[in-house]
Design an enzyme around this catalytic site. Structure first.
Site, PDB file in Angstrom:
ATOM      1  N   HIS A 188     -17.632  14.797  -0.042  1.00 56.08           N
ATOM      2  CA  HIS A 188     -18.518  14.574   1.104  1.00 56.08           C
ATOM      3  C   HIS A 188     -17.844  13.741   2.192  1.00 56.08           C
ATOM      4  O   HIS A 188     -18.316  13.701   3.321  1.00 56.08           O
ATOM      5  CB  HIS A 188     -19.867  13.971   0.679  1.00 56.08           C
ATOM      6  CG  HIS A 188     -19.825  12.545   0.238  1.00 56.08           C
ATOM      7  ND1 HIS A 188     -19.889  12.169  -1.088  1.00 56.08           N
ATOM      8  CD2 HIS A 188     -19.733  11.392   0.930  1.00 56.08           C
ATOM      9  CE1 HIS A 188     -19.850  10.846  -1.175  1.00 56.08           C
ATOM     10  NE2 HIS A 188     -19.754  10.355   0.036  1.00 56.08           N
ATOM     11  N   ASP A 190     -17.809  16.635  -6.261  1.00 59.13           N
ATOM     12  CA  ASP A 190     -17.666  15.676  -5.159  1.00 59.13           C
ATOM     13  C   ASP A 190     -16.284  15.028  -5.109  1.00 59.13           C
ATOM     14  O   ASP A 190     -16.145  13.833  -4.880  1.00 59.13           O
ATOM     15  CB  ASP A 190     -18.768  14.601  -5.232  1.00 59.13           C
ATOM     16  CG  ASP A 190     -19.039  13.976  -3.857  1.00 59.13           C
ATOM     17  OD1 ASP A 190     -18.365  14.379  -2.887  1.00 59.13           O
ATOM     18  OD2 ASP A 190     -19.907  13.093  -3.757  1.00 59.13           O
ATOM     19  N   SER A 223     -17.127   5.123  -0.890  1.00 63.65           N
ATOM     20  CA  SER A 223     -16.993   6.464  -1.465  1.00 63.65           C
ATOM     21  C   SER A 223     -15.536   6.884  -1.517  1.00 63.65           C
ATOM     22  O   SER A 223     -14.823   6.760  -0.527  1.00 63.65           O
ATOM     23  CB  SER A 223     -17.730   7.486  -0.610  1.00 63.65           C
ATOM     24  OG  SER A 223     -19.095   7.264  -0.676  1.00 63.65           O
TER      25      SER A 223
END
Length: 474
Positions: free
Chosen positions: A57, A88, A166
């Site tokens: 993402h 992901d 992230s």
């Protein structure tokens, strides 16, 4: 040093990089153009073979990706090698040799145990320099991966994971990487719950890429199953007292499993591992975990041995595992949306990103679309859900202007399988009228000649370069 005290090893901080991405997302309401671009920052880390891992993402719909090393002032342009939407994870590389000078790569460790210490390193919001948060592993289970809408093994930790963290690595106290930070639980009554993609999932992604030269994904069994916890149900299905398993409810007709398995078969074991009546299998440390974990550890195209009970007899099948296609895809995988326009009618295909852009949340979509999303199985590999997404007003389509996101069932009496077949049927139509059958028994009728003439005017009015997207032209 006292016994039982483990010396903490400083994690390889130099391997952590900051990732800058410019995203340009497709515009599903106006599929012939893109949305305004925006930028994001996240974290990543260097692994062997001149590669960098980060979250999918973090680089989704990228137009440009750059990375910056710790303590450096230079951003280097990165190339995206693979994006694994389900898990992901994304893999990048940098062509500039200067970037790789003096860079250390992380070493991977095993899946940690509960209460093991973990340290998450990254570049979260609130500052520009590297940030370190630490905590312990508080849970290991099959998690719902928000970005990929899939269920894979995940670690829950009690260290703070904030925006920008992230893609950063999580290290154990030996300085080995045990996961990638990827999402946190944002709820009012929850504090400090972060999630980490564990090494088995990361290794699956890397080996998949090395084996196939690209990302193939995690295989799924194309079935829906039911728990067999009720004793009367087990007796009625002819199971012995010592047999356990789950009952197959439905099978995706396009999946490889449909050739051998049947509805109402009881799956007793997968690759020799017995499945309990609630669909779980034993995992390490005395925990139990959903049997989808066993499936997701395999690679697309692998075979697995499935033992079933059918009419009180035991059958053993070798099943080739594949990717599970859905009528409403979960992501567009970076492709621009398909569309076709005739007489101001914009035809498009439904996907989860489309629903998210049209409604606040996909759960607020109309009932018929929601039912297709949750329960529909494709009847053929090319099946798509085609809708009239909107009607661009013009003299020809008076009275039809309020048709929005309505599924198209048939054209001139022929069922519509996908957008490409609809476009070619309309383009080659020689009858006097174009007749579309829509959901809820609505019909749209247009004169073929005037519809074609009106299309050009409507395209010109709305500055639309083409009546169809490039993927339908070939």
């Amino acid at each position: 040093m006292a016994e039982g005290v483990v010396a903490r090893v400083a994690p390889a901080m130099e391997a952590v990089v900051k990732v800058f991405c410019v995203h340009t997302e497709p515009n599903f309401s106006l599929p012939w153009q893109m949305k305004r671009q925006y930028s994001s920052n996240s974290s990543g880390f260097v692994i062997k073979g001149r590669r960098v891992l980060t979250n999918a993402h973090s680089v989704e719909h990228y137009t440009q990706v750059k990375v910056k090393k710790r303590g450096s002032d230079t951003k280097y342009v990165a190339k995206v090698l693979a994006i694994g939407t389900e898990c992901d994870i994304a893999m990048l590389t940098v062509d500039d040799d200067e970037f790789w000078e003096g860079v250390s790569s992380v070493e991977f460790g095993d899946l940690p145990a509960l209460q093991d210490a973990v340290t998450v390193v990254g570049y979260p919001i609130g500052g520009d320099t590297v940030s370190v948060t630490s905590g312990v592993v508080s849970r290991i289970e099959i998690l719902s991966y928000v970005h990929g809408s899939t269920e894979l093994l995940g670690l829950q930790i009690d260290a703070a994971i904030n925006a920008g963290n992230s893609g950063g690595p999580a290290f154990n106290n030996k300085g080995k990487c045990v996961g990638i930070a990827f999402q946190s639980l944002k709820q009012e009554d929850v504090e400090n719950i972060g999630y980490v993609i564990p090494t088995p999932v990361i290794m699956h992604f890397i080996q998949d890429y090395e084996k196939n030269g690209g990302y193939m994904g995690f295989p799924l069994l194309g079935i829906e199953w039911q728990k067999m916890e009720n004793p009367d149900l087990r007796m009625a299905m002819g199971m012995n007292a010592d047999q356990k398993g789950v009952r197959i409810r439905r099978i995706d007709p396009t999946s490889p499993e449909s050739a051998v398995l049947k509805p109402s078969d009881i799956i007793l074991s997968f690759d020799g591992v017995d499945i309990a009546n609630d669909g779980t299998v034993p995992s390490r440390h005395g925990e139990r975990i959903g049997f989808s974990y066993l499936v997701s550890q395999k690679y697309t195209g692998d075979t697995s041995v499935i033992k079933v009970l059918r009419d009180s007899k035991i059958f053993i099948f070798d099943v080739k595992l594949g990717m599970h296609k859905r009528v409403i895809p979960l992501h567009s995988e970076g492709r621009p949306p398909s569309y076709y326009i005739i007489a101001g009618f914009v035809f498009s295909t439904i996907s989860v990103p489309y629903l998210r852009s049209e409604y606040k949340d996909e759960s607020e979509a109309p009932v018929k679309l929601l039912d297709k999303l949750l329960h529909s199985m494709p009847q053929s590999p090319d099946e798509q859900l085609v809708v009239v997404s909107q009607v661009l007003a013009g003299d020809i389509n008076v009275g039809y202007e309020d048709i929005v996101n309505t599924p198209v069932l048939a054209f001139n009496g022929k069922p519509v399988e996908n957008l490409k077949s609809l476009a070619s049927m309309v383009e080659s139509c020689e009858e006097e009228f174009l007749k579309f059958d829509l959901e809820y028994q609505q019909i749209v009728v247009l004169r073929t000649e005037t519809a074609r003439a009106a299309t050009l005017d409507i395209l010109k009015t709305h500055c639309i370069p083409s009546a169809m997207s490039d993927d339908l032209k070939s």
